[in-house]
Design an enzyme around this catalytic site. Structure first.
Site, mmCIF file in Angstrom:
data_model
loop_
_atom_site.group_PDB
_atom_site.id
_atom_site.type_symbol
_atom_site.label_atom_id
_atom_site.label_comp_id
_atom_site.label_asym_id
_atom_site.label_seq_id
_atom_site.Cartn_x
_atom_site.Cartn_y
_atom_site.Cartn_z
ATOM 1 N N PRO A 242 0.820 -1.219 0.000
ATOM 2 C CA PRO A 242 0.000 0.000 0.000
ATOM 3 C C PRO A 242 0.855 1.270 0.000
ATOM 4 O O PRO A 242 0.345 2.362 -0.280
ATOM 5 C CB PRO A 242 -0.847 -0.107 1.273
ATOM 6 C CG PRO A 242 -0.371 -1.291 2.018
ATOM 7 C CD PRO A 242 0.632 -2.035 1.203
ATOM 8 N N GLU B 18 2.947 -8.082 8.413
ATOM 9 C CA GLU B 18 3.138 -6.618 8.403
ATOM 10 C C GLU B 18 3.901 -6.150 7.168
ATOM 11 O O GLU B 18 3.979 -4.952 6.908
ATOM 12 C CB GLU B 18 3.884 -6.163 9.660
ATOM 13 C CG GLU B 18 3.191 -6.509 10.973
ATOM 14 C CD GLU B 18 1.756 -6.002 11.040
ATOM 15 O OE1 GLU B 18 1.539 -4.806 10.770
ATOM 16 O OE2 GLU B 18 0.867 -6.822 11.349
ATOM 17 N N ARG C 280 -2.984 -8.521 -20.614
ATOM 18 C CA ARG C 280 -3.931 -8.104 -21.664
ATOM 19 C C ARG C 280 -3.283 -7.237 -22.739
ATOM 20 O O ARG C 280 -3.825 -7.087 -23.830
ATOM 21 C CB ARG C 280 -5.069 -7.265 -21.065
ATOM 22 C CG ARG C 280 -5.924 -7.938 -20.051
ATOM 23 C CD ARG C 280 -6.913 -6.949 -19.454
ATOM 24 N NE ARG C 280 -7.707 -6.298 -20.500
ATOM 25 C CZ ARG C 280 -8.690 -6.879 -21.164
ATOM 26 N NH1 ARG C 280 -9.023 -8.107 -20.887
ATOM 27 N NH2 ARG C 280 -9.338 -6.226 -22.104
ATOM 28 N N ASP D 97 -10.990 -0.251 -25.173
ATOM 29 C CA ASP D 97 -11.306 -0.412 -23.760
ATOM 30 C C ASP D 97 -11.345 0.910 -23.026
ATOM 31 O O ASP D 97 -10.677 1.850 -23.404
ATOM 32 C CB ASP D 97 -10.184 -1.209 -23.073
ATOM 33 C CG ASP D 97 -10.563 -2.650 -22.872
ATOM 34 O OD1 ASP D 97 -11.774 -2.924 -22.883
ATOM 35 O OD2 ASP D 97 -9.664 -3.477 -22.710
HETATM 36 N N1 4HQ Z 1 -1.063 -5.237 1.014
HETATM 37 N N2 4HQ Z 1 -1.769 -2.712 -2.914
HETATM 38 C C1 4HQ Z 1 -0.093 -5.826 3.215
HETATM 39 C C2 4HQ Z 1 -1.877 -4.324 0.357
HETATM 40 C C3 4HQ Z 1 -1.598 -3.841 -1.012
HETATM 41 C C4 4HQ Z 1 -2.340 -2.858 -1.707
HETATM 42 C C5 4HQ Z 1 0.006 -5.997 0.371
HETATM 43 C C6 4HQ Z 1 -1.323 -5.534 2.402
HETATM 44 C C7 4HQ Z 1 1.200 -6.289 1.229
HETATM 45 C C8 4HQ Z 1 1.970 -7.058 3.376
HETATM 46 N N3 4HQ Z 1 -0.633 -4.228 -1.843
HETATM 47 N N4 4HQ Z 1 0.825 -6.709 2.572
HETATM 48 N N5 4HQ Z 1 -3.384 -2.176 -1.278
HETATM 49 O O1 4HQ Z 1 -2.821 -3.859 0.950
HETATM 50 O O2 4HQ Z 1 -0.740 -3.543 -2.980
#
Ligand code: 4HQ
Length: 248
Positions: free
Chosen positions: A89, A116, A154, A169
């Site tokens: 994230p 984590e 794609r 698209d």
């Molecule tokens: N995670 N976009 C926590 C995500 C995420 C997202 C991936 C949660 C990695 C350890 N990854 N782990 N949103 O929420 O890519």
């Protein structure tokens, strides 16, 4: 195009790659996707992939060694990927532009974390990109990894049967798609817009371009800042905003 995915849930990733357009392209050999079980790269009896965080705090962190070993194995067996993507994230937001860039890479590795997250040294040593699929918290990087593979695959020539449908698209041109209808022409008292059943192909094309533009203006006006609009489309926008100004 080649992908390599590193995960503690290879069955989840393989299940997500088995069906539809991507599954078919994989069967046909257009996509070569290696899915690697992180636990295969541990050296301890219990195949441990996580440990407590230095500095304390809640949860567990994914150990660096299995990821380092997995990357060394991928490089020696399958060649060095042009892009190594960590899903997180905290990454740059994934987009159609980002998908196009990765599609030009030819060989992409995706590292999926759980808990984590992954020890920062994995990113430091191996990652060329850190990517987020959106502002929400998931339980792992596997679903984001599948999202990235789907969007990139794609764009590989031949993966989607009809190349025209890829360019047309939503986002092919940076606009939302026009509404789609199929038979019957009336259902549950709801009629298909008459122009679509008229057989006037010029009128149909024009209606669809207007609908795509209208929807984008109403739902995602932010996309209009970067969309590739032609002179007709600019003119329609001017007309609509002039009409709005008159009727307000
Ligand atoms: N995670 N976009 C926590 C995500 C995420 C997202 C991936 C949660 C990695 C350890 N990854 N782990 N949103 O929420 O890519």
């Amino acid at each position: 195009m080649k992908f390599d995915v590193v995960t503690i849930f290879p069955a989840m990733v393989n299940a997500g790659l088995a069906e539809g357009v991507v599954g078919r392209a994989r069967d046909r050999g257009l996509l070569d996707i290696g899915v690697h079980n992180l636990r295969d790269f541990t050296t301890d009896r219990h195949h441990v992939v996580d440990d407590v965080p230095f500095g304390g705090g809640p949860g567990m962190v994914m150990k660096p060694e299995p990821f380092f070993a997995a990357m060394e194995a991928i490089i020696s067996r399958r060649g060095r990927p042009q892009a190594v993507v960590v899903l997180s994230p905290a990454g740059r937001r994934f987009s159609q532009d980002e998908a196009r860039r990765l599609a030009d890479c030819g060989h992409v590795a995706l590292l999926c974390g759980r808990y984590e997250g992954i020890d920062e040294r994995v990113r430091e040593r191996w990652a060329t990109d850190e990517v987020s699929i959106g502002d929400y918290v998931l339980s792992g990087g596997e679903l984001p990894g599948l999202v990235v593979i789907d969007a990139v695959a794609r764009l590989v020539p031949g993966v989607v049967g009809d190349e025209q449908s890829v360019e047309g698209d939503s986002f092919g041109r940076g606009l939302l798609d026009y509404p789609h209808y199929t038979r019957p022409a009336e259902y549950a008292g709801l009629r298909v817009p008459e122009v679509l059943t008229s057989g006037h192909h010029g009128e149909i094309r024009r209606w669809r371009r207007q609908q795509a533009l209208r929807r984008t203006l109403e739902r995602r006006p932010d996309l209009l800042d970067t969309a590739a609009l032609d002179e007709d489309e600019r003119e329609w926008l001017r007309e609509w905003s002039a009409r709005r100004a008159r009727t307000e």
